[in-house]
Design a protein around this motif. Sequence first.
Motif, PDB file in Angstrom:
ATOM      1  N   ALA A 123       0.838  -1.200   0.000  1.00  9.99           N
ATOM      2  CA  ALA A 123       0.000   0.000   0.000  1.00  9.99           C
ATOM      3  C   ALA A 123       0.873   1.249   0.000  1.00  9.99           C
ATOM      4  O   ALA A 123       1.724   1.412   0.884  1.00  9.99           O
ATOM      5  CB  ALA A 123      -0.916   0.002   1.218  1.00  9.99           C
ATOM      6  N   VAL A 124       0.655   2.142  -0.960  1.00  8.60           N
ATOM      7  CA  VAL A 124       1.436   3.385  -1.011  1.00  8.60           C
ATOM      8  C   VAL A 124       1.058   4.303   0.148  1.00  8.60           C
ATOM      9  O   VAL A 124       1.828   5.174   0.545  1.00  8.60           O
ATOM     10  CB  VAL A 124       1.251   4.120  -2.355  1.00  8.60           C
ATOM     11  N   GLY A 125      -0.150   4.096   0.675  1.00  9.38           N
ATOM     12  CA  GLY A 125      -0.611   4.875   1.823  1.00  9.38           C
ATOM     13  C   GLY A 125      -1.636   4.070   2.593  1.00  9.38           C
ATOM     14  O   GLY A 125      -2.327   3.219   2.028  1.00  9.38           O
ATOM     15  N   GLY A 126      -1.715   4.300   3.893  1.00  9.41           N
ATOM     16  CA  GLY A 126      -2.682   3.581   4.701  1.00  9.41           C
ATOM     17  C   GLY A 126      -4.091   4.086   4.467  1.00  9.41           C
ATOM     18  O   GLY A 126      -4.312   5.067   3.762  1.00  9.41           O
ATOM     19  N   GLY A 127      -5.052   3.406   5.073  1.00 11.72           N
ATOM     20  CA  GLY A 127      -6.435   3.827   4.930  1.00 11.72           C
ATOM     21  C   GLY A 127      -7.396   2.672   5.091  1.00 11.72           C
ATOM     22  O   GLY A 127      -7.072   1.656   5.697  1.00 11.72           O
ATOM     23  N   ARG A 128      -8.573   2.829   4.521  1.00 11.30           N
ATOM     24  CA  ARG A 128      -9.621   1.815   4.601  1.00 11.30           C
ATOM     25  C   ARG A 128      -9.728   1.052   3.283  1.00 11.30           C
ATOM     26  O   ARG A 128      -9.816   1.651   2.212  1.00 11.30           O
ATOM     27  CB  ARG A 128     -10.958   2.486   4.887  1.00 11.30           C
ATOM     28  N   VAL A 129      -9.695  -0.274   3.363  1.00 12.38           N
ATOM     29  CA  VAL A 129      -9.899  -1.103   2.174  1.00 12.38           C
ATOM     30  C   VAL A 129     -11.394  -1.113   1.877  1.00 12.38           C
ATOM     31  O   VAL A 129     -12.173  -1.693   2.630  1.00 12.38           O
ATOM     32  CB  VAL A 129      -9.394  -2.539   2.399  1.00 12.38           C
ATOM     33  N   VAL A 130     -11.805  -0.457   0.818  1.00 16.47           N
ATOM     34  CA  VAL A 130     -13.233  -0.403   0.499  1.00 16.47           C
ATOM     35  C   VAL A 130     -13.637  -1.485  -0.496  1.00 16.47           C
ATOM     36  O   VAL A 130     -14.816  -1.833  -0.610  1.00 16.47           O
ATOM     37  CB  VAL A 130     -13.644   0.988  -0.029  1.00 16.47           C
ATOM     38  N   LEU A 131     -12.661  -2.015  -1.220  1.00 12.17           N
ATOM     39  CA  LEU A 131     -12.967  -3.087  -2.168  1.00 12.17           C
ATOM     40  C   LEU A 131     -11.753  -3.997  -2.305  1.00 12.17           C
ATOM     41  O   LEU A 131     -10.624  -3.518  -2.449  1.00 12.17           O
ATOM     42  CB  LEU A 131     -13.330  -2.502  -3.539  1.00 12.17           C
ATOM     43  N   ALA A 132     -11.984  -5.313  -2.246  1.00  8.40           N
ATOM     44  CA  ALA A 132     -10.912  -6.300  -2.395  1.00  8.40           C
ATOM     45  C   ALA A 132     -11.547  -7.554  -2.986  1.00  8.40           C
ATOM     46  O   ALA A 132     -11.987  -8.439  -2.261  1.00  8.40           O
ATOM     47  CB  ALA A 132     -10.255  -6.590  -1.059  1.00  8.40           C
ATOM     48  N   ARG A 133     -11.573  -7.623  -4.320  1.00  7.98           N
ATOM     49  CA  ARG A 133     -12.309  -8.697  -4.985  1.00  7.98           C
ATOM     50  C   ARG A 133     -12.025  -8.685  -6.486  1.00  7.98           C
ATOM     51  O   ARG A 133     -11.316  -7.809  -6.984  1.00  7.98           O
ATOM     52  CB  ARG A 133     -13.807  -8.518  -4.777  1.00  7.98           C
ATOM     53  N   ARG A 163      -8.651  -7.783   3.472  1.00 11.48           N
ATOM     54  CA  ARG A 163     -10.097  -7.958   3.420  1.00 11.48           C
ATOM     55  C   ARG A 163     -10.811  -6.619   3.312  1.00 11.48           C
ATOM     56  O   ARG A 163     -10.332  -5.603   3.826  1.00 11.48           O
ATOM     57  CB  ARG A 163     -10.580  -8.671   4.679  1.00 11.48           C
ATOM     58  N   ARG A 164     -11.959  -6.627   2.665  1.00  8.93           N
ATOM     59  CA  ARG A 164     -12.763  -5.422   2.552  1.00  8.93           C
ATOM     60  C   ARG A 164     -13.161  -4.938   3.934  1.00  8.93           C
ATOM     61  O   ARG A 164     -13.536  -5.727   4.803  1.00  8.93           O
ATOM     62  CB  ARG A 164     -14.017  -5.706   1.722  1.00  8.93           C
ATOM     63  N   GLY A 165     -13.055  -3.640   4.147  1.00 12.44           N
ATOM     64  CA  GLY A 165     -13.408  -3.047   5.431  1.00 12.44           C
ATOM     65  C   GLY A 165     -12.241  -2.899   6.383  1.00 12.44           C
ATOM     66  O   GLY A 165     -12.344  -2.171   7.373  1.00 12.44           O
ATOM     67  N   ALA A 166     -11.136  -3.550   6.097  1.00  5.90           N
ATOM     68  CA  ALA A 166      -9.980  -3.500   6.995  1.00  5.90           C
ATOM     69  C   ALA A 166      -9.291  -2.143   6.923  1.00  5.90           C
ATOM     70  O   ALA A 166      -9.275  -1.480   5.886  1.00  5.90           O
ATOM     71  CB  ALA A 166      -8.995  -4.601   6.641  1.00  5.90           C
ATOM     72  N   ARG A 167      -8.728  -1.751   8.051  1.00  8.68           N
ATOM     73  CA  ARG A 167      -7.861  -0.570   8.082  1.00  8.68           C
ATOM     74  C   ARG A 167      -6.426  -1.056   7.947  1.00  8.68           C
ATOM     75  O   ARG A 167      -6.013  -1.960   8.677  1.00  8.68           O
ATOM     76  CB  ARG A 167      -8.023   0.195   9.392  1.00  8.68           C
ATOM     77  N   ILE A 168      -5.692  -0.473   7.030  1.00 14.30           N
ATOM     78  CA  ILE A 168      -4.310  -0.896   6.831  1.00 14.30           C
ATOM     79  C   ILE A 168      -3.375   0.300   6.964  1.00 14.30           C
ATOM     80  O   ILE A 168      -3.784   1.454   6.816  1.00 14.30           O
ATOM     81  CB  ILE A 168      -4.112  -1.556   5.452  1.00 14.30           C
ATOM     82  N   ARG A 169      -2.137  -0.003   7.229  1.00 13.05           N
ATOM     83  CA  ARG A 169      -1.120   1.038   7.360  1.00 13.05           C
ATOM     84  C   ARG A 169      -0.320   1.167   6.070  1.00 13.05           C
ATOM     85  O   ARG A 169      -0.300   0.266   5.238  1.00 13.05           O
ATOM     86  CB  ARG A 169      -0.180   0.705   8.512  1.00 13.05           C
TER      87      ARG A 169
END
Length: 215
Positions: A123-133, A163-169
Amino acid sequence: MDGPLRAGPTTRREALRLAAGLLAGGALSLGAAPVSSAEPFPTGAEDDCALDYDPQFEAALAEADARFPAEEDERKSAPRPRRILPLRRRYRVSARYGIRGPWAAGHHTGIDLAVPNGTPVYAVGGGRVVLARWSGAYGMAVTVRMPDGHYAVYAHLSRISVRRGARIRTGARIGSSGATGRATGPHLHLEIRVRRGYGSDVNPVTYLARSGARL
């Protein structure tokens, strides 16, 4: 006549040598056949992206974005949020951002980074995964909404690791590169959008350079 005519290669070794020569000269194409991580670094123009506006992907992204609305803390971005490169190994830019073509936007909406199939993508930047499919023309894709309101789309993956909805760094592994969807060879299509919708793209090179990450 300078020498005897030959009907063609008579041994398996000669056949392989001939095929290699034709591939090097661009006379043959293997289409979207994936390249394993053990194979040489790709160098052909066949590693480009062929995706375009996909209504199914845009609809799925809109639905997912509504399901995970931005919270107040997400909207308060730092003046210079930390950004990194999406790849940690050598890559080749096979299609620059903004090149003109038959796309609905009139130009290439992201940047294509050619790497062998299975290369880790971060991930170039953290945030919320809104779609992963699976995402139609984008193939296996991950879309991350970052705190500054921008969306990062990582397309044509061979594997998704979040996973969708996850917060990532920033720097989290989101998957592996591939050639899924409308792709003619293994690469990462990185797209940065100012808003969720198609056509709001900005140059990923410029976006990342603002925080010192240079593609």
